[in-house]
Motif scaffolding. Structure first.
Motif, PDB file in Angstrom:
ATOM      1  N   ILE A 275       0.876  -1.166   0.000  1.00 29.65           N
ATOM      2  CA  ILE A 275       0.000   0.000   0.000  1.00 29.65           C
ATOM      3  C   ILE A 275       0.918   1.220   0.000  1.00 29.65           C
ATOM      4  O   ILE A 275       1.720   1.405   0.915  1.00 29.65           O
ATOM      5  CB  ILE A 275      -0.908   0.013   1.234  1.00 29.65           C
ATOM      6  N   TYR A 276       0.819   2.022  -1.041  1.00 29.63           N
ATOM      7  CA  TYR A 276       1.707   3.169  -1.204  1.00 29.63           C
ATOM      8  C   TYR A 276       1.134   4.399  -0.523  1.00 29.63           C
ATOM      9  O   TYR A 276      -0.031   4.737  -0.711  1.00 29.63           O
ATOM     10  CB  TYR A 276       1.921   3.467  -2.695  1.00 29.63           C
ATOM     11  N   SER A 277       1.955   5.082   0.266  1.00 31.13           N
ATOM     12  CA  SER A 277       1.550   6.324   0.904  1.00 31.13           C
ATOM     13  C   SER A 277       2.063   7.533   0.132  1.00 31.13           C
ATOM     14  O   SER A 277       1.681   8.657   0.411  1.00 31.13           O
ATOM     15  CB  SER A 277       2.075   6.379   2.336  1.00 31.13           C
TER      16      SER A 277
ATOM     17  N   CYS B 188       8.267   6.229  -0.064  1.00 29.02           N
ATOM     18  CA  CYS B 188       7.269   5.476   0.695  1.00 29.02           C
ATOM     19  C   CYS B 188       7.961   4.430   1.575  1.00 29.02           C
ATOM     20  O   CYS B 188       8.740   3.611   1.083  1.00 29.02           O
ATOM     21  CB  CYS B 188       6.310   4.809  -0.285  1.00 29.02           C
ATOM     22  N   SER B 189       7.647   4.425   2.857  1.00 29.31           N
ATOM     23  CA  SER B 189       8.295   3.479   3.770  1.00 29.31           C
ATOM     24  C   SER B 189       7.888   2.035   3.459  1.00 29.31           C
ATOM     25  O   SER B 189       8.710   1.122   3.572  1.00 29.31           O
ATOM     26  CB  SER B 189       7.967   3.827   5.225  1.00 29.31           C
ATOM     27  N   SER B 190       6.640   1.811   3.052  1.00 25.38           N
ATOM     28  CA  SER B 190       6.221   0.450   2.693  1.00 25.38           C
ATOM     29  C   SER B 190       6.983  -0.054   1.473  1.00 25.38           C
ATOM     30  O   SER B 190       7.425  -1.201   1.438  1.00 25.38           O
ATOM     31  CB  SER B 190       4.721   0.410   2.397  1.00 25.38           C
TER      32      SER B 190
ATOM     33  N   ARG C 132      -2.701  13.803  -1.095  1.00 27.97           N
ATOM     34  CA  ARG C 132      -1.491  14.544  -0.741  1.00 27.97           C
ATOM     35  C   ARG C 132      -0.680  14.861  -1.986  1.00 27.97           C
ATOM     36  O   ARG C 132      -0.803  14.206  -3.002  1.00 27.97           O
ATOM     37  CB  ARG C 132      -0.615  13.713   0.209  1.00 27.97           C
ATOM     38  N   VAL C 133       0.172  15.846  -1.835  1.00 22.15           N
ATOM     39  CA  VAL C 133       1.086  16.182  -2.935  1.00 22.15           C
ATOM     40  C   VAL C 133       2.137  15.096  -3.000  1.00 22.15           C
ATOM     41  O   VAL C 133       2.808  14.800  -2.028  1.00 22.15           O
ATOM     42  CB  VAL C 133       1.755  17.553  -2.699  1.00 22.15           C
TER      43      VAL C 133
END
Length: 74
Positions: free
Chosen positions: A8-10, A16-18, A72-73
């Protein structure tokens, strides 16, 4: 052995930490399991510049798929 990675990309993958954790996992799998084929789902909005961040390996397959883009940007 076939392995599907579906994080799951943030944010964009390089930030992205994931994605970072999945990158480490993919590299470990590919270096230790000789018959592993790793399929990694990436957002269809991933830029060509961000594709350079992903590991390069003949048994790693990046699969573009529809992922919701955050408000989010990025």
């Amino acid at each position: 052995m076939r392995i599907l990675l579906d994080p799951i990309y943030s944010s964009r993958a390089p930030k992205c930490s994931s994605a970072f954790k999945f990158k480490m996992l993919a590299e470990r799998i590919l270096s230790s399991v000789e018959d592993a084929q790793v399929y990694w789902r990436i957002p269809d909005w991933t830029s060509e510049e961000d594709l350079e961040w992903f590991p390069k390996h003949e048994r790693l397959h990046l699969l573009r798929s529809n992922h919701a883009k955050s408000n989010r940007v990025l």
